[in-house]
Design a protein around this motif. Structure first.
Motif, PDB file in Angstrom:
ATOM      1  N   ALA A 168       1.040  -1.374   0.344  1.00 26.06           N
ATOM      2  CA  ALA A 168       0.123  -0.237   0.154  1.00 26.06           C
ATOM      3  C   ALA A 168       0.845   1.463   0.115  1.00 26.06           C
ATOM      4  O   ALA A 168       2.314   0.976   0.347  1.00 26.06           O
ATOM      5  N   LEU A 169       0.085   2.544  -0.695  1.00 28.40           N
ATOM      6  CA  LEU A 169       0.858   3.853  -0.572  1.00 28.40           C
ATOM      7  C   LEU A 169       0.280   4.473   0.609  1.00 28.40           C
ATOM      8  O   LEU A 169      -0.436   4.662   1.053  1.00 28.40           O
ATOM      9  N   TYR A 170       1.388   4.252   2.035  1.00 34.06           N
ATOM     10  CA  TYR A 170       1.481   5.716   3.046  1.00 34.06           C
ATOM     11  C   TYR A 170       1.282   6.916   2.847  1.00 34.06           C
ATOM     12  O   TYR A 170       2.172   7.146   2.547  1.00 34.06           O
ATOM     13  N   ILE A 171       0.227   7.241   3.036  1.00 33.82           N
ATOM     14  CA  ILE A 171      -0.267   8.860   2.434  1.00 33.82           C
ATOM     15  C   ILE A 171      -0.553   9.254   4.355  1.00 33.82           C
ATOM     16  O   ILE A 171      -1.308   8.904   4.950  1.00 33.82           O
ATOM     17  N   SER A 172       0.411  10.154   4.436  1.00 37.51           N
ATOM     18  CA  SER A 172       0.178  10.757   6.511  1.00 37.51           C
ATOM     19  C   SER A 172      -1.219  11.662   6.244  1.00 37.51           C
ATOM     20  O   SER A 172      -0.833  13.211   5.861  1.00 37.51           O
ATOM     21  N   GLY A 173      -2.213  11.667   6.919  1.00 38.61           N
ATOM     22  CA  GLY A 173      -3.175  12.347   6.886  1.00 38.61           C
ATOM     23  C   GLY A 173      -2.816  13.546   7.867  1.00 38.61           C
ATOM     24  O   GLY A 173      -2.745  14.426   7.444  1.00 38.61           O
ATOM     25  N   THR A 174      -2.284  13.356   8.982  1.00 35.42           N
ATOM     26  CA  THR A 174      -1.821  14.153  10.123  1.00 35.42           C
ATOM     27  C   THR A 174      -0.536  15.342   8.922  1.00 35.42           C
ATOM     28  O   THR A 174      -0.582  16.588   9.876  1.00 35.42           O
ATOM     29  N   ASP A 175       0.199  14.765   8.561  1.00 35.29           N
ATOM     30  CA  ASP A 175       1.347  15.363   7.490  1.00 35.29           C
ATOM     31  C   ASP A 175       0.266  16.531   6.889  1.00 35.29           C
ATOM     32  O   ASP A 175       1.244  17.664   7.242  1.00 35.29           O
ATOM     33  N   VAL A 176      -0.485  16.867   6.617  1.00 25.82           N
ATOM     34  CA  VAL A 176      -1.447  17.101   5.553  1.00 25.82           C
ATOM     35  C   VAL A 176      -2.189  18.163   6.566  1.00 25.82           C
ATOM     36  O   VAL A 176      -2.074  19.512   5.820  1.00 25.82           O
ATOM     37  N   GLY A 177      -2.932  17.764   7.364  1.00 27.05           N
ATOM     38  CA  GLY A 177      -3.990  18.727   7.822  1.00 27.05           C
ATOM     39  C   GLY A 177      -2.414  19.596   8.831  1.00 27.05           C
ATOM     40  O   GLY A 177      -2.767  20.888   9.190  1.00 27.05           O
ATOM     41  N   ASP A 178      -1.518  18.878   9.014  1.00 26.90           N
ATOM     42  CA  ASP A 178      -0.661  19.701   9.551  1.00 26.90           C
ATOM     43  C   ASP A 178      -0.221  21.353   9.116  1.00 26.90           C
ATOM     44  O   ASP A 178       0.032  22.382   9.352  1.00 26.90           O
ATOM     45  N   ALA A 179       0.325  21.061   7.444  1.00 33.14           N
ATOM     46  CA  ALA A 179       0.870  21.747   7.364  1.00 33.14           C
ATOM     47  C   ALA A 179      -0.295  22.513   6.198  1.00 33.14           C
ATOM     48  O   ALA A 179      -0.579  23.627   6.429  1.00 33.14           O
ATOM     49  N   ALA A 180      -1.714  22.397   6.506  1.00 39.41           N
ATOM     50  CA  ALA A 180      -3.418  22.939   6.446  1.00 39.41           C
ATOM     51  C   ALA A 180      -2.883  24.134   7.462  1.00 39.41           C
ATOM     52  O   ALA A 180      -2.826  25.518   7.003  1.00 39.41           O
ATOM     53  N   ALA A 181      -3.096  23.463   8.042  1.00 39.94           N
ATOM     54  CA  ALA A 181      -2.881  24.440   9.331  1.00 39.94           C
ATOM     55  C   ALA A 181      -2.489  25.478   9.734  1.00 39.94           C
ATOM     56  O   ALA A 181      -1.495  26.673  10.074  1.00 39.94           O
ATOM     57  N   ARG A 182      -0.618  24.900   9.284  1.00 43.40           N
ATOM     58  CA  ARG A 182       0.713  25.635   9.414  1.00 43.40           C
ATOM     59  C   ARG A 182      -0.009  27.255   8.027  1.00 43.40           C
ATOM     60  O   ARG A 182       0.762  27.906   8.142  1.00 43.40           O
ATOM     61  N   ALA A 183      -0.238  26.758   7.199  1.00 45.24           N
ATOM     62  CA  ALA A 183      -0.031  27.459   6.041  1.00 45.24           C
ATOM     63  C   ALA A 183      -1.486  28.839   6.062  1.00 45.24           C
ATOM     64  O   ALA A 183      -0.735  29.579   6.125  1.00 45.24           O
ATOM     65  N   LEU A 184      -2.487  28.167   7.153  1.00 45.29           N
ATOM     66  CA  LEU A 184      -3.261  29.403   7.403  1.00 45.29           C
ATOM     67  C   LEU A 184      -2.708  29.932   7.831  1.00 45.29           C
ATOM     68  O   LEU A 184      -3.424  30.857   7.874  1.00 45.29           O
ATOM     69  N   ILE A 185      -2.279  29.948   9.426  1.00 43.96           N
ATOM     70  CA  ILE A 185      -2.031  30.641  10.518  1.00 43.96           C
ATOM     71  C   ILE A 185      -1.134  31.673   9.940  1.00 43.96           C
ATOM     72  O   ILE A 185      -0.587  32.915  10.109  1.00 43.96           O
ATOM     73  N   LYS A 186      -0.167  31.134   8.530  1.00 43.79           N
ATOM     74  CA  LYS A 186       1.259  31.713   8.636  1.00 43.79           C
ATOM     75  C   LYS A 186       0.364  33.131   7.487  1.00 43.79           C
ATOM     76  O   LYS A 186       1.091  34.108   8.296  1.00 43.79           O
ATOM     77  N   SER A 187      -0.468  33.314   6.306  1.00 41.09           N
ATOM     78  CA  SER A 187      -0.982  33.614   6.100  1.00 41.09           C
ATOM     79  C   SER A 187      -1.629  34.801   6.967  1.00 41.09           C
ATOM     80  O   SER A 187      -1.814  36.120   6.921  1.00 41.09           O
ATOM     81  N   ILE A 188      -2.767  34.244   7.483  1.00 40.76           N
ATOM     82  CA  ILE A 188      -3.564  34.833   8.189  1.00 40.76           C
ATOM     83  C   ILE A 188      -2.388  35.866   9.962  1.00 40.76           C
ATOM     84  O   ILE A 188      -2.736  37.600   9.682  1.00 40.76           O
ATOM     85  N   GLU A 189      -1.830  35.719   9.931  1.00 43.14           N
ATOM     86  CA  GLU A 189      -0.503  36.709  10.549  1.00 43.14           C
ATOM     87  C   GLU A 189       0.275  37.108   9.545  1.00 43.14           C
ATOM     88  O   GLU A 189       0.709  38.747  10.029  1.00 43.14           O
ATOM     89  N   THR A 190       0.721  36.934   8.773  1.00 46.76           N
ATOM     90  CA  THR A 190       1.669  37.960   8.271  1.00 46.76           C
ATOM     91  C   THR A 190       0.810  38.715   7.109  1.00 46.76           C
ATOM     92  O   THR A 190       1.570  40.008   6.656  1.00 46.76           O
ATOM     93  N   GLY A 191      -0.242  38.277   5.839  1.00 40.81           N
ATOM     94  CA  GLY A 191      -1.199  38.686   5.386  1.00 40.81           C
ATOM     95  C   GLY A 191      -0.472  38.499   4.316  1.00 40.81           C
ATOM     96  O   GLY A 191      -0.791  38.568   3.118  1.00 40.81           O
ATOM     97  N   GLU A 192       0.299  37.442   4.344  1.00 41.63           N
ATOM     98  CA  GLU A 192       0.795  37.258   2.665  1.00 41.63           C
ATOM     99  C   GLU A 192       0.275  36.072   2.053  1.00 41.63           C
ATOM    100  O   GLU A 192      -0.584  35.671   2.874  1.00 41.63           O
ATOM    101  N   PRO A 193       0.111  35.864   0.788  1.00 40.37           N
ATOM    102  CA  PRO A 193      -1.012  34.831   0.212  1.00 40.37           C
ATOM    103  C   PRO A 193      -0.458  33.459   0.924  1.00 40.37           C
ATOM    104  O   PRO A 193       0.550  33.044   0.936  1.00 40.37           O
ATOM    105  N   LEU A 194      -1.440  32.654   1.154  1.00 44.82           N
ATOM    106  CA  LEU A 194      -0.828  31.665   0.943  1.00 44.82           C
ATOM    107  C   LEU A 194      -0.401  30.454  -0.545  1.00 44.82           C
ATOM    108  O   LEU A 194      -0.526  31.517  -1.515  1.00 44.82           O
ATOM    109  N   PRO A 195       0.731  29.758  -0.348  1.00 42.15           N
ATOM    110  CA  PRO A 195       1.158  29.066  -1.116  1.00 42.15           C
ATOM    111  C   PRO A 195       0.285  28.235  -2.282  1.00 42.15           C
ATOM    112  O   PRO A 195      -0.875  27.903  -1.319  1.00 42.15           O
TER     113      PRO A 195
END
Length: 321
Positions: free
Chosen positions: A272-299
């Motif tokens: 099976a191909l292991y995909i980590s939902g945890t990693d995606v959730g982590d990346a999404a939250a960090r990208a959102l909050i960086k955008s919120i805090e800095t006003g920069e567009p999301l990647p």
């Protein structure tokens, strides 16, 4: 969706509105289709943990496969004061409406797992996996196992390609897997498509008649859009009397595949191909909050890594719940 799930989603939305009055300035919301599947549970946990580490409150909403509930959840999140939203949409067609609502509210929206487009056809910022790359890895391993099996030498075999045809990322995955199986020496005539809705139960019920309609097929390869699809195909083959040695199933997710491996149960899941939902959730939250805090567009795109596992390697690479 059954009544109990509808009630659960509605209750979650009411709770969201009621519980954020004192902390709306630090609220981020993640909305998930099929939120009771293990992959999305893991993703929600990753999103929540990352948000909390960054000083934000995370709210998770499960809308199962109901696009109308997802649209309502976006509106409710905005009304509750969410400063950013992550969305795995039940229907990609809702991308324009969700993007418009977020833009009007002036908050960032990130699509998780399934890409979305706004009303101008522009991609919504995305966190997840590369569907073609995922399917290619699945197909490569399935093709290698097919060559090793000796079935290409004359055994009558079929390839169950279990796909959610209305979802572009699913088409990317199964098309790429099929391409690799053809490259390994199979033919189009061996590929038997099965349509499902992303769930194990429907994959099982849809695969059964296909298997019955092909009584001359002695061996089967199974690929799908996710682990649930492969599990449904494997269970259907078991119900039809096929042994684990008659099946080469390569999962996509590994969270279902690893369970029989962990228990030492014979299974059609060979890898099976292991995909980590945890990693995606982590990346999404960090990208959102960086955008919120800095006003920069999301990647535009954040792509997570994937790894092929099997019964001999999975325990060193992934948790199995």
């Amino acid at each position: 969706m059954n009544i109990s799930k509808t009630f659960l989603v509605a209750t979650t939305m009411v709770t969201l509105l009621a519980s954020t009055a004192s902390g709306a300035d630090k609220l981020v919301v993640a909305i998930y289709k099929s939120g009771t599947q293990q992959y999305f549970l893991d993703q929600a946990a990753g999103f929540t943990k990352a948000a909390e580490e960054l000083g934000y409150k995370a709210q998770i909403i499960n809308v199962e496969l109901d696009a109308n509930l997802a649209i309502s959840a976006v509106s409710d999140a905005i009304a509750a004061g969410a400063k950013g939203i992550g969305l795995t949409a039940p229907d990609q067609a809702m991308g324009a409406a969700a993007a418009a609502a977020a833009a009007k509210a002036g908050i960032p929206l990130i699509a998780t797992d399934d890409p979305l487009k706004d009303s101008d056809g522009k991609p919504v910022p995305f966190a997840g996996f590369d569907g073609v790359a995922m399917g290619t890895k699945v197909g490569e391993r399935a093709g290698d196992l097919l060559k090793q099996s000796g079935w290409l030498g004359g055994t009558k075999y079929g390839i169950l390609s279990i796909n959610l045809d209305t979802l572009s990322v699913c088409n990317d995955r199964t098309d790429a897997a099929k391409a690799q199986l053809l490259a390994a020496g199979s033919t189009e005539a061996n590929v038997i498509p099965v349509s499902y809705d992303g769930t194990t139960d429907v994959a099982l019920s849809a695969s059964g008649p296909v298997i019955t309609a092909n009584p001359d097929v002695a061996k089967w390869v199974v690929v799908s859009c996710n682990d649930e699809g492969v599990l449904g195909g494997v269970n259907a083959l078991k119900n039809a009397g096929f042994s684990a040695s008659d099946v080469i199933a390569v999962g996509l997710g590994a969270y279902e595949a690893c369970r029989p491996w962990k228990e030492g149960i014979e299974t059609g899941f060979k890898a099976a191909l292991y995909i980590s939902g945890t990693d995606v959730g982590d990346a999404a939250a960090r990208a959102l909050i960086k955008s919120i805090e800095t006003g920069e567009p999301l990647p535009e795109k954040t792509v997570a890594n994937t790894t092929i596992v099997d019964p001999t390697s999975y325990a060193n690479i992934m948790p199995c719940k």
